[in-house]
Every structure is written in structure tokens, then in C-alpha cells.
Write an enzyme that holds these catalytic residues in place. Sequence first.
Site, PDB file in Angstrom:
ATOM      1  N   ASP A   1      58.558  52.898   1.406  1.00  0.00           N
ATOM      2  CA  ASP A   1      59.725  53.706   1.034  1.00  0.00           C
ATOM      3  C   ASP A   1      60.986  52.847   0.952  1.00  0.00           C
ATOM      4  OD1 ASP A   1      58.736  56.721   2.854  1.00  0.00           O
ATOM      5  OD2 ASP A   1      58.268  56.014   0.844  1.00  0.00           O
ATOM      6  N   PHE A   2      61.106  51.864   1.859  1.00  0.00           N
ATOM      7  CA  PHE A   2      62.249  50.948   1.811  1.00  0.00           C
ATOM      8  C   PHE A   2      62.270  50.188   0.484  1.00  0.00           C
ATOM      9  CE2 PHE A   2      65.575  48.439   3.822  1.00  0.00           C
ATOM     10  CZ  PHE A   2      65.541  47.269   3.092  1.00  0.00           C
TER      11      PHE A   2
ATOM     12  N   SER B   1      62.581  35.461   1.410  1.00  0.00           N
ATOM     13  CA  SER B   1      61.600  36.542   1.490  1.00  0.00           C
ATOM     14  C   SER B   1      60.744  36.541   0.234  1.00  0.00           C
ATOM     15  CB  SER B   1      62.304  37.883   1.636  1.00  0.00           C
ATOM     16  OG  SER B   1      63.152  38.108   0.532  1.00  0.00           O
TER      17      SER B   1
ATOM     18  N   GLU C   1      46.200  34.524   1.326  1.00  0.00           N
ATOM     19  CA  GLU C   1      46.303  34.536   2.783  1.00  0.00           C
ATOM     20  C   GLU C   1      46.542  35.966   3.255  1.00  0.00           C
ATOM     21  OE1 GLU C   1      48.734  30.287   2.536  1.00  0.00           O
ATOM     22  OE2 GLU C   1      49.721  32.087   3.303  1.00  0.00           O
TER      23      GLU C   1
ATOM     24  N   LYS D   1      48.445  38.749   5.117  1.00  0.00           N
ATOM     25  CA  LYS D   1      49.863  38.903   5.464  1.00  0.00           C
ATOM     26  C   LYS D   1      49.960  39.536   6.852  1.00  0.00           C
ATOM     27  CE  LYS D   1      54.234  40.763   3.761  1.00  0.00           C
ATOM     28  NZ  LYS D   1      54.574  41.449   5.000  1.00  0.00           N
TER      29      LYS D   1
ATOM     30  N   ASP E   1      51.434  41.002  10.230  1.00  0.00           N
ATOM     31  CA  ASP E   1      52.569  41.894  10.474  1.00  0.00           C
ATOM     32  C   ASP E   1      53.186  41.570  11.833  1.00  0.00           C
ATOM     33  OD1 ASP E   1      54.384  43.871  10.038  1.00  0.00           O
ATOM     34  OD2 ASP E   1      53.045  45.526  10.541  1.00  0.00           O
TER      35      ASP E   1
ATOM     36  N   ARG F   1      63.550  33.601  11.414  1.00  0.00           N
ATOM     37  CA  ARG F   1      64.035  33.617  10.029  1.00  0.00           C
ATOM     38  C   ARG F   1      65.509  33.978   9.957  1.00  0.00           C
ATOM     39  NH1 ARG F   1      61.930  37.531   5.252  1.00  0.00           N
ATOM     40  NH2 ARG F   1      63.139  39.027   6.441  1.00  0.00           N
TER      41      ARG F   1
ATOM     42  N   GLU G   1      53.755  33.137  11.626  1.00  0.00           N
ATOM     43  CA  GLU G   1      54.065  34.469  12.140  1.00  0.00           C
ATOM     44  C   GLU G   1      53.698  34.550  13.616  1.00  0.00           C
ATOM     45  OE1 GLU G   1      55.503  38.122  10.162  1.00  0.00           O
ATOM     46  OE2 GLU G   1      55.234  36.049   9.545  1.00  0.00           O
TER      47      GLU G   1
ATOM     48  N   CYS H   1      64.644  71.542  31.079  1.00  0.00           N
ATOM     49  CA  CYS H   1      63.262  71.112  31.274  1.00  0.00           C
ATOM     50  C   CYS H   1      62.312  72.266  30.974  1.00  0.00           C
ATOM     51  CB  CYS H   1      63.071  70.616  32.711  1.00  0.00           C
ATOM     52  SG  CYS H   1      61.350  70.211  33.105  1.00  0.00           S
TER      53      CYS H   1
ATOM     54  N   CYS I   1      64.399  64.890  33.038  1.00  0.00           N
ATOM     55  CA  CYS I   1      64.565  65.993  33.981  1.00  0.00           C
ATOM     56  C   CYS I   1      64.886  65.368  35.338  1.00  0.00           C
ATOM     57  CB  CYS I   1      63.287  66.832  34.063  1.00  0.00           C
ATOM     58  SG  CYS I   1      63.318  68.015  35.450  1.00  0.00           S
TER      59      CYS I   1
ATOM     60  N   CYS J   1      59.830  69.409  40.115  1.00  0.00           N
ATOM     61  CA  CYS J   1      59.277  69.666  38.774  1.00  0.00           C
ATOM     62  C   CYS J   1      57.769  69.398  38.810  1.00  0.00           C
ATOM     63  CB  CYS J   1      59.965  68.772  37.754  1.00  0.00           C
ATOM     64  SG  CYS J   1      59.464  69.072  36.049  1.00  0.00           S
TER      65      CYS J   1
END
Length: 671
Positions: free
Chosen positions: A36-37, A83, A113, A115, A117, A136, A173, A406, A424, A430
Site C-alpha cells: 500500500d505504501f 534503495s 537473491e 530479499k 526482511d 542505511r 541485512e 476495565c 487497569c 481484578c
Amino acid sequence: MNQAEAQVRIAELREQLHTYNHNYYVLSQPSISDYDFDMLLNELITLEKKFPEFNDPNSPSQRVGSDINLEFNQVEHKYPMLSLGNTYSEEEIRDFENRIKKLIDGDVEYVCELKYDGTSISLTYQNGKLVQAVTRGDGVKGDDVTANVKTIRSVPLQLSGKGYPKEFEIRGEILMPFAVFNDLNEEREEIGEAPFANPRNAASGTLKMQNSSVVAKRKLDCYLYYLLGKEIPTRNHYSNLLAAKDWGFKIPANTAICKNIDEVIAFIKEWDENRDSLPVPVDGIVIKVNSLDMQEELGFTAKSPRWAISYKYKAERVSTKLEKVTYQVGRTGSITPVANLTAVLLAGTTVKRASLHNADIIQNLDLHENDTVYVEKGGEIIPKIVGVEISERSAEAQAIKYIEECPECGSNLVRKEGEANHYCPNDMGCPPQIKGKIEHFISRRAMDFDGLGEETIDLLFQKGLIKNIADLYSLTKEDIIPLERMGDKSAERILTSIENSKQVPYERVLYALGIRYVGITVAKKLAKAIPSIDKLAASTLEELIEVDEIGVKIAESIVEYFSGEYHQNLIAQLKEFGLQLERKIVENENASNTLEGLSIVISGSFSKFSRDELKEMIELHGGKNVSSISKKTSFLLAGEKVGPSKFEKVEKLGIGIKTEDEFLEMIGMHS
């Protein structure tokens, strides 16, 4: 879209993307999926090209998101860390090849390769030794995290083999394996902290910690995949990786050479099916031109190399109905909102619930009653709501409002400044908190009760037979036998286990008490430094902070725990029942009280003994190890390479300095 509409939309996109960038790179708390980004970013880039009059040098399209933490020194990259462009379809991969073919004559060989995460890192080696590790950051400069990276076992400090350049960089990474991630989240939940959402966040957060000894315990891993320098071995990317492997680097075994784009696409499809079997998170494939000469000919755009691109797997996403939001109360009083969903199949499992984590998540999603929501599992370990289909929302739907009381005991919830979760405060009245504390107390790593589980604890609590952990030691056979699925043998087994628990050592009892932020490791540190519960209860905030690895947050929690009458009475009861509430000191013929009453700070490197050995000697002779210099410090035990700030501080406070030899002479171990 006309000019005015474009101006409004561009402003909206920039504001959204700046927020998402900050959440991802600075806070390590992503609030939107990668896909989405990228879609929002692509929309912004398209609009900016179409309406260049609205160009802005500070637009999210003009920069790489930064993960710089100002508590670290910033270092400028010798070679910018750019990037990669992202693709999500076979057509986009073929477009990538077509762009290359327009600039390069002849056949092109690719390297594929996995990727990984995690969080990007650049390592610099000189004369075969690691000299610097830099994140980075913004691509131009990053954080110097050398001390933390040196704790990662898969990163060689000294290279093996031969033929490596006098100076070079290798990039890769930093990752947290799934097994380590699961153990870490279990530990965080035990001490009342929110679990990490995924291994990437956990790896990023760990790498930015200020205490490298804690980083070492997190068992990070490092996969490396790119060599840079003036004297690298060959003009072939894949061959350079093989050479780096011979020097001792962890080079991914699943890297492959592909003769054409059809082989690249086959590789992508193969790992889409198999990536779930890997021990670390993988979210796509990186495709690189193998020839370095071709790489140089292709060059770079302003943000990315033209000779490499990434293919990102779409996290599996489904839509379903939000039926209601309920709230769970944890052992420490932490309130976790949970989305109850219409059952839906996601990534091979049926999903009915998804954690909403805290009030901010609900607000950011703008959740309403009966919303159609999108759920992903992708790189997440647990299902996560990533969006809402507003077009299907009823006009009468009410926004979900986070509760103020609560759900179990009705107490008004509190939210401490700087914390994401509501709590709480009624920890003594509780029911879920009481039962949760008892369940923690009897757990395997704590008191290790045999024969007792959650169901039995619940029955004992409902019948009023136990109201706190001390009540366990008053149970009789007559109390237990009438319970469901219990008999004479079961009752005897439980009672024997309760009696045996009186021999559990002090550090595990301390952990079992369930003091917030006091996990098993912290309990061991405390027990070693403060050898009895009475001394711990009497310790001030300042005294606790002086204990190795005990910070303000932990110290405040301990002081708060022992300040209340309820816990004071509880400890008194446990004493009467004969639990081990002080550390048994093992006799040692070399022990003495030479250092009794002295608080000693160790700094630097030593020639005769390691720092841990010197710390043991201090304790053996009655002294106390403290981590920071204060006016209460007796002296600084200084080795080589002590930072100038420490010397300035001891001089300012008039604190003495002893060398390793002077210290050994002091305790009777003459050089």
C-alpha cells in the site's frame, strides 16, 4: 483531475507518506503494508510528473526514509546506500529487462537473491578486521552501530582465508530468526511489555539499543550480499560473493545465477511457494545484473541502481466483517483490544480474531462498528488489520471508542505518559490479573508446579480457595479432591509439588513474584547484586539503578512493588511458608570481606583477566559491581581504552582510579 484537485491530492499524499515513513524508519512501528505504501508513493510520483508546478524538494518522492537515531554517531557512507525499485508482477520484471536491453548490447546474466526482511547494514573491513558497521540511515549517512554488530556471531571480526582487499565494504541485512523472535515475545509478555509485531521490527529495535550486552542476548543474524571497493576480486558479482564466503562471511546459500528473465521468473515462483520453510523472514526477490562492467554502464537514477530491482511478494490479504471489539486484561493489567471477525481463510488457517494492540491503532484505522476490514498475515506472525473498506460502511455506523473502564472489574483505566497501552490499576482486586499472577508464579521457569494448570487455578479461584500466590501453600488434599477431574493421586502430586517449590532458588522466586519488567534475566542480576528480599525491598531507586543492567523503568517498578502494604504482607506470608527469599552463598576458600561496602565501576579492556572474571572477584571479596559512575562510586577499575568522559567524571567527583595490578594486589592476588 484538474490542477486544483491535483494540488490537494499531492498535499494529502505527502502528509500521509511522511507519517508512514516516520513510523517505519524512525519508530520501527509500520502502520501500513509495503504494497500500500508503494502504491501511494507511485501515485504521488505520477502526479508530480504530470503537475511539475507543485514539485517540492522535501517531498517523500525525493528521498529515502531515514532510520537515524540521534543517540548514535552519524557516519557518511563512502558509497551511497540507495534503495531498490519495487515490482509486483511478471510484466514489471520484463519491463526491467527491456530497459536494460536498450542500454546494453549482448546477453545479460542475472543473479537472484532472496530479499531478507530485516534492517540494512554496511560493514567496513581494513586489513581483514571489522572497523565499522553503519545502518542505511537516509542513504547518505547512517548510524554507527559497530559495538552492537560486533555481538552478532555470524559477523566475522577477523577474516579468514586470503586474497581479501586491504579495505572494502560488504553490505547485507541484520535479521532476527523466527525462533528467537518467538522466545523474545514470550519473554516480553511475561514482564508486561507489548510484543513486537514482526521480526523486522524486533531486529531494527535491537540494533538501535544503547546496551550492546542486551543486543548480544537477542541472537541476531546477518546475511551479506554485496561487495564494494576499489580492489574487489573479480568483475562478477556472484564470484565476489563466493570469495567473500571463503573469507568467513555468511553468504545466503539460496542465491542463483539466471541466464535469462524466464529463469528469473521461475526462481521467483519457486520461492513464493517455499519461503515459509526458511528460518528467517523473506518478503521478495532481488534481481541484479551479474557483470560489474554492465552495472557501471547502466549506472544509477537519482534514487536507485538501474542494474537491480526487487520483486516483492504480496502479503496475502482478505476482507471480512468486524463483528465486535473485545478487551483482554493481562497479568500486569495491560489492556489488549481484540477484533472479533467473521471467520475467514488466510494463509492456510482460519482467522477469527486479530489483535488491535492499543487505542492508537484503533484511532489510526478509524474503525467503525461492522466495518469491512482487510486482514494480512504476510510477514506478521499473528493476523493484523491493515485497512478498512470505507465504501461499504453504513452511514449509521458508530466509531469504535476505546473503553475507559476495565471490562473485568470496572476500575478506571490509566495510561502512563510515553506508553502505548492502557492499564487497569486494580492489580490486587481484578480477577484476570490475580489469576494471571498465580499462573505466572507456578509456571515452569518460575516455581514449576506439577499438576496445576490454568483450569485448576480458575476452579480454585472461583471457589474462593486462593486469592493470591501465598494461598497456594495453605491448600489441603480436602480442598483439591472435590475439584473437577481431580482425585487422590492428583491431589498428592500437586501438594508434593507445592512442598518441593520451597527449595526453588531465590532468583526464580524473585522472577515468580511477577514484578513488572522483572524477567528471568533481570531477576538473576538482582539476586546476584542484592542477595535477599529484605535488602531488595529496602533498596532506593538510586541503589537499584547502580545494579548492572537495571534502568530507571525497572527500578521504579521494583520500588513501587515493595512500597505497598499488600505486597509487604504477601512477602511476609511467603517467608512463613519457608520459600527461599535470600541467595545461598556458596563458600569459597578464597573469599574475603576486603571489598565490603565498596561500589566499583569496571571500564576498559584488561590483560590478565576478563571483565566478567574481575566482576566475580569483586563479589567474591564482598564488593558491589555498579554500571555507572556516581558520587557513591568507591573507585574506577580502569583498563585500556577507557573513554575520556569517564576519566572526566571521576576527576570531577574526586573518585579514585585503580589499575588491574593495583586491584589484584588489593585482594591479595599479587602480580
